[in-house]
Design an enzyme around this catalytic site. Structure first.
Site, mmCIF file in Angstrom:
data_model
loop_
_atom_site.group_PDB
_atom_site.id
_atom_site.type_symbol
_atom_site.label_atom_id
_atom_site.label_comp_id
_atom_site.label_asym_id
_atom_site.label_seq_id
_atom_site.Cartn_x
_atom_site.Cartn_y
_atom_site.Cartn_z
ATOM 1 N N THR A 31 -4.481 6.217 1.558
ATOM 2 C CA THR A 31 -4.795 7.633 1.827
ATOM 3 C C THR A 31 -5.538 8.249 0.641
ATOM 4 O O THR A 31 -5.291 9.399 0.261
ATOM 5 C CB THR A 31 -3.530 8.452 2.184
ATOM 6 O OG1 THR A 31 -2.645 7.655 2.975
ATOM 7 C CG2 THR A 31 -3.914 9.683 3.004
ATOM 8 N N ARG A 67 0.674 10.396 0.309
ATOM 9 C CA ARG A 67 1.065 11.449 1.247
ATOM 10 C C ARG A 67 2.279 12.223 0.766
ATOM 11 O O ARG A 67 2.719 13.159 1.430
ATOM 12 C CB ARG A 67 1.383 10.855 2.626
ATOM 13 C CG ARG A 67 0.233 10.099 3.266
ATOM 14 C CD ARG A 67 0.634 9.579 4.637
ATOM 15 N NE ARG A 67 -0.248 8.512 5.081
ATOM 16 C CZ ARG A 67 -0.035 7.792 6.178
ATOM 17 N NH1 ARG A 67 1.018 8.024 6.934
ATOM 18 N NH2 ARG A 67 -0.876 6.835 6.524
ATOM 19 N N LYS A 118 -11.146 -1.425 6.412
ATOM 20 C CA LYS A 118 -9.976 -1.095 7.227
ATOM 21 C C LYS A 118 -10.512 -0.592 8.570
ATOM 22 O O LYS A 118 -11.531 0.109 8.605
ATOM 23 C CB LYS A 118 -9.195 0.000 6.501
ATOM 24 C CG LYS A 118 -8.031 0.613 7.234
ATOM 25 C CD LYS A 118 -7.417 1.683 6.324
ATOM 26 C CE LYS A 118 -6.304 2.439 7.014
ATOM 27 N NZ LYS A 118 -5.672 3.410 6.087
ATOM 28 N N GLU A 165 0.848 -1.198 0.000
ATOM 29 C CA GLU A 165 0.000 0.000 0.000
ATOM 30 C C GLU A 165 0.884 1.248 0.000
ATOM 31 O O GLU A 165 1.589 1.519 0.972
ATOM 32 C CB GLU A 165 -0.913 0.014 1.237
ATOM 33 C CG GLU A 165 -1.770 1.267 1.329
ATOM 34 C CD GLU A 165 -2.506 1.393 2.655
ATOM 35 O OE1 GLU A 165 -2.850 2.533 3.032
ATOM 36 O OE2 GLU A 165 -2.748 0.356 3.318
#
Length: 203
Positions: free
Chosen positions: A68, A45, A128, A41
């Protein structure tokens, strides 16, 4: 595309990666795959995150996704970069609808019963649990799974090599997300491979 459950069951730990230098992307991916962690993953960011997804996707055996992901724009950019799955810190209706329409495997973030119910209303069952430790740790997730036994989870946030097994012992937990596998800075390939091997043995 593989269903999200298949991706979640591929390895017990999904490394959560913050790639700050594109030159680090491929060596990190190769080290993780060599250690048995093939689901990666890459969090959106950093400025080079999308390029990192493209680079890591070139590594044989790697299943590279984007984390994200906050909105439909992030979703489209991630898919265009070659992401094989999408992870978000939370679940909004615009993102949920866009992800479902795209057909890409989607792992939305949930923190409480209301979040899970919103996901179920959209036809989602795999989530998640984030931020896992800040949200009450394993007792909190066990309370949720007692109510939502039909759902599967990937707890992420504050999980360490020493606590991962406690999370994986929960029947509805198919894998955990972990940032401990790849420390910040220039990659130590041998160390990453060794840590990945230890993480992959947690299954």
């Amino acid at each position: 595309m593989q269903p999200i459950e298949t991706i979640m069951r591929t390895a017990p730990v999904i490394p959560v990666l913050v790639i700050e230098d594109i030159a680090h992307a491929r060596p990190i991916a190769e080290a993780l795959v060599a250690g048995g962690l093939t689901v990666l993953e890459v969090t959106l960011r950093t400025a080079c995150a999308l390029d990192a997804i493209r680079e890591m996707a070139k590594v044989e055996g790697a299943i590279v996704g984007a984390g994200t992901v906050l909105n439909p724009g992030d979703l489209k950019a991630s898919i265009d970069a070659g992401a094989k799955f999408i992870v978000s810190p939370g679940l909004t209706e615009p993102l949920g609808k866009a992800a479902i329409e795209s057909g890409i495997p989607f792992l939305p973030g949930t923190a409480n019963a209301g979040d899970v119910m919103r996901g179920l209303d959209m036809g989602l069952t795999h989530f998640k649990f984030f931020p896992a430790m800040a949200n009450g740790g394993t007792p909190a997730l066990k309370s949720l799974t007692a109510v939502f036994g039909q759902c599967a989870f990937c707890p992420t946030g504050g999980i360490t090599e020493s606590t991962a097994a406690d999370w994986l012992a929960i029947p509805q937990v198919l894998c955990v997300g972990g940032s401990w596998v790849v420390p910040k800075g220039a990659p130590d390939v041998a160390a990453i491979t060794a840590t990945a091997k230890a993480a992959s043995a947690l299954a």
